[in-house]
Design a protein around this motif. Structure first.
Motif, mmCIF file in Angstrom:
data_model
loop_
_atom_site.group_PDB
_atom_site.id
_atom_site.type_symbol
_atom_site.label_atom_id
_atom_site.label_comp_id
_atom_site.label_asym_id
_atom_site.label_seq_id
_atom_site.Cartn_x
_atom_site.Cartn_y
_atom_site.Cartn_z
ATOM 1 N N LEU A 171 0.810 -1.218 0.000
ATOM 2 C CA LEU A 171 0.000 0.000 0.000
ATOM 3 C C LEU A 171 0.843 1.267 0.000
ATOM 4 O O LEU A 171 0.430 2.293 -0.538
ATOM 5 N N GLY A 172 2.013 1.231 0.624
ATOM 6 C CA GLY A 172 2.852 2.419 0.706
ATOM 7 C C GLY A 172 4.075 2.149 1.556
ATOM 8 O O GLY A 172 4.367 1.005 1.909
ATOM 9 N N VAL A 187 4.056 -0.591 4.234
ATOM 10 C CA VAL A 187 2.706 -0.788 4.762
ATOM 11 C C VAL A 187 1.950 -1.722 3.810
ATOM 12 O O VAL A 187 1.895 -1.483 2.596
ATOM 13 N N ASP A 201 -3.950 1.669 -2.303
ATOM 14 C CA ASP A 201 -2.835 2.598 -2.239
ATOM 15 C C ASP A 201 -2.894 3.318 -0.891
ATOM 16 O O ASP A 201 -3.857 3.169 -0.139
ATOM 17 N N ILE A 202 -1.890 4.118 -0.608
ATOM 18 C CA ILE A 202 -1.768 4.689 0.728
ATOM 19 C C ILE A 202 -2.883 5.680 1.039
ATOM 20 O O ILE A 202 -3.327 5.787 2.192
ATOM 21 N N GLU A 203 -3.385 6.402 0.013
ATOM 22 C CA GLU A 203 -4.466 7.352 0.280
ATOM 23 C C GLU A 203 -5.758 6.646 0.656
ATOM 24 O O GLU A 203 -6.611 7.204 1.355
ATOM 25 N N LEU A 213 -2.359 5.429 9.856
ATOM 26 C CA LEU A 213 -0.991 5.783 9.459
ATOM 27 C C LEU A 213 -0.314 6.648 10.516
ATOM 28 O O LEU A 213 0.870 6.464 10.819
ATOM 29 N N PHE A 240 3.990 9.250 4.376
ATOM 30 C CA PHE A 240 3.876 7.909 3.825
ATOM 31 C C PHE A 240 3.798 8.048 2.307
ATOM 32 O O PHE A 240 2.936 8.762 1.793
ATOM 33 N N PRO A 242 3.360 6.631 -1.697
ATOM 34 C CA PRO A 242 2.385 5.729 -2.314
ATOM 35 C C PRO A 242 2.986 4.394 -2.746
ATOM 36 O O PRO A 242 4.201 4.165 -2.677
ATOM 37 N N LYS A 243 2.092 3.538 -3.230
ATOM 38 C CA LYS A 243 2.469 2.186 -3.636
ATOM 39 C C LYS A 243 3.559 2.186 -4.700
ATOM 40 O O LYS A 243 4.492 1.378 -4.644
#
Length: 315
Positions: A171-172, A187, A201-203, A213, A240, A242-243
Motif C-alpha cells: 500500500l505504501g 505498509v 494505495d496509501i491514500e 498511518l 507515507f 504511495p504504492k
C-alpha cells in the motif's frame, strides 16, 4: 555477476530475477514451524522446515506470491511475520545464523521486549530483500541501509504467528531514520483481509482507516523512548509514500539481496569503511553457505530459460 533479466510480474510493480525464482519455495500454507530450545531463553528458535529440511525464511521464500492452484504469479508479495500484533516480544530473523531461524532479540544477554507495550500490527519482513549498508538512498537523509531485510507493517485483522508466511498487498512506505540508518517500513494488508478490496494505495488507508498511518508513525517515533533513547525521525517530511514509490524501494532491495547472495556485493566493497566491510562479508558468507546447494555458479552451461516458473522449487 552475470546479467539478469528483471521482469514485472502482473500489476504488483515488483520485479524478480531468475535467481529469486529458481531458488525459492512457494506454498499454499507456508513451511512447517518447529520450535527448538526453551521459550523465553536465549536458545529459543523458531525453525521453518519442509519435509525435514530447513527452509530459510529470508532466502528460500519467494518475494512474489504464487497461486498454489495455477502456479502463476499473483499481484501480491509474501510477508514473513516475525512479531504478531498485540504482542511485545522482539522476535526477528537471525540473518547471521545458518537457516535464518527466528529468535528473540537480546542485548547484553537479556531478551528484548517493547517496553512501550504491545505492537498493534503484524510486523515482519519481505523475503529476498536486503537494505544495503553501502547504499545511500537520495531520500534517506544521507543515511545508509540498516543491513536487514525490508521491514513490513501488515495492518489486517488477522493475528499472524511468528514464522508464518502470508500474501499481502503493498500500500505504501515510510522512511524511518533509526540511529543514523535508513529503516524503511512497507505498509501492507493481507490479501484475504476483509478490508483488502477497499485498500489499493496509501491514500485509501488514510481515507478508509483514518488515524492508522499516524498511529504507525507515532509508534516508531516513540517506541525506544522507554529505553532512554531519543525519538526516531523520518525522511520525506514524515510522509507515507504511495504504492508506486514503495515498489521502487522493494525492487531496489531485491536487487541488493541478489548481489548479497551471489557474492557480487562482497567483491565491490573495497572503498567502504572496515565496519561496513565486515557487515557485508559476514552476511554474504552466511547467505552463500545457506544457498550453496541451490545457486549454480555456471547457469549458462545448461539449456533453457531460467525465468520459467517451473524452475522454482515448490512445496
Amino acid at each position: 555477476m552475470a546479467d539478469e533479466s528483471f521482469v514485472p510480474l502482473n500489476d504488483s510493480g515488483v520485479k524478480t530475477s531468475s535467481l529469486s525464482r529458481s531458488s525459492s519455495f512457494v506454498s499454499e500454507n507456508g513451511p512447517d514451524i518447529e520450535e527448538t530450545g526453551p521459550q523465553d531463553t536465549l536458545d529459543y528458535r523458531i525453525v521453518s522446515k519442509d519435509g525435514g529440511k530447513v527452509v530459510s525464511l529470508w532466502h528460500d521464500i519467494c518475494l512474489i506470491h504464487i497461486d498454489p492452484a495455477t502456479k502463476q504469479d499473483t499481484p501480491y508479495l509474501n510477508f514473513v511475520c516475525e512479531i504478531p500484533k498485540f504482542s511485545r516480544k522482539k522476535y526477528e530473523i537471525a540473518t547471521d545464523e545458518v537457516g535464518n531461524p527466528i529468535k528473540q532479540d537480546e542485548k547484553k544477554g537479556k531478551l528484548r521486549e517493547f517496553k512501550k507495550g504491545d505492537i498493534f500490527f503484524n510486523y515482519g519482513c519481505l523475503p529476498q530483500t536486503w537494505e544495503d549498508p553501502t547504499h545511500i538512498h537520495p531520500d534517506a537523509e544521507g543515511c545508509r541501509g540498516d543491513n536487514d531485510p525490508l521491514d513490513v507493517c501488515e495492518i489486517g485483522l488477522r493475528v499472524v504467528g511468528p514464522g508464518k508466511v502470508r500474501p499481502v498487498k503493498v500500500l505504501g512506505i515510510l522512511c524511518m531514520i533509526d540511529e543514523g540508518e535508513a529503516d524503511w517500513k512497507v505498509v501492507t494488508i493481507d490479501a484475504e483481509d476483509k478490508w483488502a478490496p477497499f485498500l489499493n494505495d496509501i491514500e485509501d488507508v488514510a481515507r478508509e482507516l483514518p488515524g492508522t498511518l499516524e498511529a504507525i508513525r507515532e509508534w516508531f517515533r516513540t517506541y525506544k523512548i522507554p529505553d532512554g533513547k531519543p525519538p526516531n525521525v523520518f525522511g520525506l517530511d514524515e510522509k507515507f509514500m504511495p504504492k508506486s514509490y514503495a515498489n521502487g524501494i522493494i525492487n531496489e532491495c531485491h536487487v541488493a539481496w541478489e548481489e548479497l547472495v551471489t557474492g557480487a556485493k562482497e567483491r565491490t566493497v573495497g572503498d567502504e569503511d572496515e565496519e561496513v566491510k565486515k557487515l557485508v562479508r559476514k552476511l554474504s558468507k552466511n547467505s552463500l553457505f545457506a544457498l550453496c546447494d541451490q545457486n549454480d555458479p555456471h547457469p549458462d552451461a545448461y539449456a533453457g530459460d531460467f525465468n520459467d516458473a517451473e524452475d522454482a522449487l515448490e512445496f
